[in-house]
Design a protein around this motif. Structure first.
Motif, short mmCIF file in Angstrom:
data_model
loop_
_atom_site.label_atom_id
_atom_site.label_comp_id
_atom_site.label_asym_id
_atom_site.label_seq_id
_atom_site.Cartn_x
_atom_site.Cartn_y
_atom_site.Cartn_z
N THR A 271 -18.33 5.37 34.30
CA THR A 271 -19.47 4.72 33.65
C THR A 271 -19.89 5.54 32.44
OG1 THR A 271 -21.64 3.72 34.07
CG2 THR A 271 -21.26 5.89 35.04
N LEU A 272 -20.53 4.88 31.48
CA LEU A 272 -20.98 5.58 30.28
C LEU A 272 -22.47 5.89 30.43
CD1 LEU A 272 -22.20 5.34 27.08
CD2 LEU A 272 -20.16 6.70 27.53
N SER A 273 -22.79 7.14 30.24
CA SER A 273 -24.18 7.60 30.34
C SER A 273 -24.59 8.19 29.00
CB SER A 273 -24.26 8.67 31.44
OG SER A 273 -25.40 9.50 31.26
N ILE A 274 -25.83 7.91 28.60
CA ILE A 274 -26.39 8.56 27.41
C ILE A 274 -27.73 9.18 27.79
CG2 ILE A 274 -27.22 8.29 25.03
CD1 ILE A 274 -25.44 5.85 24.72
N ASN B 194 -36.97 5.90 27.38
CA ASN B 194 -36.77 5.94 28.83
C ASN B 194 -35.62 6.83 29.28
OD1 ASN B 194 -34.73 4.24 28.05
ND2 ASN B 194 -35.35 2.51 29.32
N ALA B 195 -35.37 7.88 28.53
CA ALA B 195 -34.57 9.06 28.95
C ALA B 195 -33.06 8.87 29.05
CB ALA B 195 -35.11 9.65 30.26
N VAL B 196 -32.62 7.77 29.62
CA VAL B 196 -31.18 7.62 29.85
C VAL B 196 -30.71 6.17 29.67
CG1 VAL B 196 -30.62 9.58 31.37
CG2 VAL B 196 -31.72 7.54 32.33
N HIS B 197 -29.45 6.06 29.34
CA HIS B 197 -28.74 4.78 29.38
C HIS B 197 -27.65 4.88 30.42
CE1 HIS B 197 -26.22 1.36 28.33
NE2 HIS B 197 -25.21 2.19 28.44
N GLY B 198 -27.34 3.78 31.08
CA GLY B 198 -26.18 3.72 31.96
C GLY B 198 -25.55 2.34 31.90
N SER B 199 -24.22 2.28 31.88
CA SER B 199 -23.54 0.98 31.88
C SER B 199 -23.99 0.17 33.09
CB SER B 199 -22.02 1.18 31.98
OG SER B 199 -21.56 2.05 30.99
N ASP B 200 -23.98 -1.16 32.93
CA ASP B 200 -24.50 -2.01 34.01
C ASP B 200 -23.43 -2.76 34.79
OD1 ASP B 200 -23.87 -3.90 32.12
OD2 ASP B 200 -25.95 -4.44 31.68
N ALA B 201 -22.16 -2.68 34.36
CA ALA B 201 -21.08 -3.40 35.06
C ALA B 201 -19.74 -2.81 34.64
CB ALA B 201 -21.14 -4.89 34.72
N ALA B 202 -18.69 -3.17 35.37
CA ALA B 202 -17.37 -2.60 35.10
C ALA B 202 -16.88 -2.94 33.69
CB ALA B 202 -16.36 -3.08 36.14
N ASP B 203 -17.11 -4.19 33.27
CA ASP B 203 -16.59 -4.58 31.95
C ASP B 203 -17.35 -3.87 30.83
OD1 ASP B 203 -18.85 -6.07 32.63
OD2 ASP B 203 -18.17 -7.89 31.62
N THR B 204 -18.67 -3.78 30.95
CA THR B 204 -19.43 -3.09 29.91
C THR B 204 -19.15 -1.58 29.93
OG1 THR B 204 -21.34 -3.10 31.39
CG2 THR B 204 -21.32 -4.76 29.67
N ALA B 205 -18.90 -1.02 31.12
CA ALA B 205 -18.57 0.41 31.20
C ALA B 205 -17.30 0.70 30.41
CB ALA B 205 -18.41 0.84 32.66
N ALA B 206 -16.30 -0.13 30.57
CA ALA B 206 -15.01 0.09 29.86
C ALA B 206 -15.22 0.01 28.35
CB ALA B 206 -13.99 -0.94 30.33
N VAL B 207 -15.97 -0.99 27.91
CA VAL B 207 -16.22 -1.16 26.47
C VAL B 207 -17.04 0.02 25.93
CG1 VAL B 207 -17.46 -2.58 24.76
CG2 VAL B 207 -16.06 -3.68 26.53
N GLU B 208 -18.07 0.42 26.68
CA GLU B 208 -18.96 1.49 26.21
C GLU B 208 -18.28 2.85 26.18
OE1 GLU B 208 -23.10 -0.65 27.72
OE2 GLU B 208 -22.48 1.25 28.62
N ILE B 209 -17.43 3.13 27.18
CA ILE B 209 -16.69 4.41 27.18
C ILE B 209 -15.76 4.44 25.96
CG2 ILE B 209 -14.93 5.78 28.37
CD1 ILE B 209 -16.29 4.85 31.04
N ALA B 210 -15.07 3.34 25.70
CA ALA B 210 -14.14 3.29 24.56
C ALA B 210 -14.88 3.34 23.23
CB ALA B 210 -13.29 2.02 24.65
N TYR B 211 -16.17 2.94 23.24
CA TYR B 211 -16.97 2.97 22.00
C TYR B 211 -17.15 4.41 21.53
CZ TYR B 211 -20.67 1.44 18.79
OH TYR B 211 -21.43 1.17 17.67
#
Ligand code: RTP
Ligand code: MG
Length: 141
Positions: free
Chosen positions: A6-9, A114-131
């Protein structure tokens, strides 16, 4: 259960509060491993692209302004059920509604900051990590 990423910010407010380490401890305590990380001051273009799904929402302008207001810490996290587990650690979007002991309850000031972001699903996680990360920047552990 599946091994996920998952992508975390860690957003500008939490970086400014100097709580990167405390937030990393939450990830580690829950069994999530950092497999890639970088600190970055996002450009407007990068922030707009990252949150493009919210482009038509009334809060989009404020969200982008906030995300470029200072450096962020970006990481890919790996672990069993990593996407849901990270969302659980984060707590609700609005810190006033976040469960006690969650990252947002403990470190966030408002729904905007609000301190952090986290991907909300498998498809968005893949897109966000690759971003933010190329495949060679991901270090399986
Ligand atoms: P994030 O994407 O940052 O992890 O947050 P989230 O999934 O919990 O919330 P989301 O619905 O994806 O919204 C993205 C960010 O936009 C801001 N927001 N403001 N004023 C509002 O009603 C409102 N709603 C959302 C928040 O900062 C949220 O993190
Ligand atoms: Mg979201």
């Amino acid at each position: 259960m599946a091994l996920e990423r998952t992508l975390s910010i860690i957003k500008p407010d939490a970086v400014a509060k100097n709580v990167i380490g405390q937030i990393y401890s939450r990830f580690e305590g829950a069994g999530l491993k950092v497999v890639a990380a970088k600190m970055k001051h996002l450009s407007r273009r990068e922030a707009e692209g990252f949150y493009a799904v919210h482009r038509e929402r009334p809060f989009f302008g404020a969200l982008v302004e906030f995300m470029i207001s200072g450096p962020v810490m970006i990481q890919a996290l790996e672990g069993e059920n990593a996407i849901a587990k990270n969302r659980e650690l984060m707590g609700a979007t609005d810190p006033k509604k976040a469960e006690a002991g969650t990252i947002r309850a403990d470190f966030a000031d408002s729904i905007d900051a609000n301190a952090v972001h986290g991907s909300d699903a498998a498809d968005t996680a893949a897109v966000e990590i690759a971003y933010f990360f190329s495949s060679t920047e991901l270090c399986p552990r």
